[in-house]
Design an enzyme around this catalytic site. Sequence first.
Site, PDB file in Angstrom:
ATOM      1  N   LYS A 223       0.951  -1.183   0.209  1.00 25.54           N
ATOM      2  CA  LYS A 223       0.002   0.076  -0.051  1.00 25.54           C
ATOM      3  C   LYS A 223       0.847   1.349  -0.001  1.00 25.54           C
ATOM      4  CE  LYS A 223      -4.491  -1.713   1.309  1.00 25.54           C
ATOM      5  NZ  LYS A 223      -5.587  -1.700   2.129  1.00 25.54           N
ATOM      6  N   ARG A 257      -4.348 -10.129   4.552  1.00 27.04           N
ATOM      7  CA  ARG A 257      -4.568  -9.989   3.259  1.00 27.04           C
ATOM      8  C   ARG A 257      -3.384  -9.561   2.318  1.00 27.04           C
ATOM      9  NH1 ARG A 257      -6.626  -6.297  -0.468  1.00 27.04           N
ATOM     10  NH2 ARG A 257      -8.044  -6.690  -2.073  1.00 27.04           N
TER      11      ARG A 257
HETATM   12  C1  7PJ Z   1      -8.471  -3.700   1.360  1.00 24.23           C
HETATM   13  C2  7PJ Z   1      -9.355  -4.530   0.781  1.00 24.23           C
HETATM   14  C3  7PJ Z   1      -8.199  -4.052   2.655  1.00 24.23           C
HETATM   15  C4  7PJ Z   1      -9.895  -5.263   2.827  1.00 24.23           C
HETATM   16  C5  7PJ Z   1      -8.335  -3.558  -0.812  1.00 24.23           C
HETATM   17  C6  7PJ Z   1      -5.440  -2.661  -2.156  1.00 24.23           C
HETATM   18  C7  7PJ Z   1      -6.392  -1.978  -2.093  1.00 24.23           C
HETATM   19  N1  7PJ Z   1     -10.058  -5.440   1.480  1.00 24.23           N
HETATM   20  N2  7PJ Z   1      -9.552  -4.330  -0.424  1.00 24.23           N
HETATM   21  N3  7PJ Z   1      -8.947  -4.876   3.343  1.00 24.23           N
HETATM   22  N4  7PJ Z   1      -7.658  -3.182   0.362  1.00 24.23           N
HETATM   23  N5  7PJ Z   1     -10.612  -5.889   3.645  1.00 24.23           N
HETATM   24  O1  7PJ Z   1      -5.339  -3.746  -2.104  1.00 24.23           O
HETATM   25  O2  7PJ Z   1      -4.114  -1.875  -2.250  1.00 24.23           O
HETATM   26  O3  7PJ Z   1      -7.196  -3.304   3.304  1.00 24.23           O
HETATM   27  S1  7PJ Z   1      -7.978  -2.973  -2.279  1.00 24.23           S
END
Ligand code: 7PJ
Length: 279
Positions: A223, A257
Amino acid sequence: MLLRARQFEFMFPRPALVMGIVNVTPDSFSDGGQFFDSAKAVARALELVEHGADILDIGGESTRPGAAPVSEAEELRRVIPVIEKLAGLVKVPLSVDTMKPAVARAALAAGASIVNDIAANRADDAMWRVVSGFRAGYVVMHMQGTPQTMQANPTYADVVREVGDFFRERLRRLTACGVAADQVALDVGIGFGKTLGHNLQLLGGLRSFTKLQRPLLLGVSRKSFIGKLLGAGVAARLPASLACACLAVEAGAQIVRTHDVAETVQAIRMTEAVLAQKK
Ligand code: 7PJ
């Protein structure tokens, strides 16, 4: 503590779960059309399972700050074929990363088990009725604003307290809509309406959210706050992403994640082996 997501049940404490990111967004360098994009996403998903992913998170809409919204029809066209295919090929739960109730419903009907809702700050409860009807898992992610506006001027008096208040209020409203607490995981939403300082405060305060007795999910992978702090380009953010993942596990997070599943699994297993020896 239990997390239920349709036919899946995860009992905690247990080794942290790694959620692998599968983006189904068009490849601007390919002219192979939809089939090519779907086939690539499926191949990537299978590779992430080989690398040790416990959950696959499939998304068809980019939610990076300022990204253009995608229509419901287009999002369905992107994610549903991938979920249908993977449901017959893998044993791990499939999560759909969507803000749209209709996409969530179609994804669950196609074999997904978890709805990852970055717009859990929603006012309308249509999404929660879908989650309730399928007894699906549900990720409540905190976001201030919308992906289009969230980075304009994020403001909090105390970000850790406000995110905690948001989680408590959402757990109450979800229960009222028929979603049981044991279907829910909580996510502070790193980068979603937060400055670098807010993101660091949330990471530093992560342990406080364990009081809510729900699994904590964290998404830090590659990020931009890492770039802001360290000047690293998106392809050079793995070391800092792993540092955050390990600190999160030490603070009590249960689901990480990530784009980089093999590396994250290794880092987390080492962290857990050391934590198991703490007196
Ligand atoms: C997240 C997401 C996160 C959850 C994205 C990226 C942006 N879902 N979807 N948590 N980030 N739950 O992956 O940089 O931090 S999209």
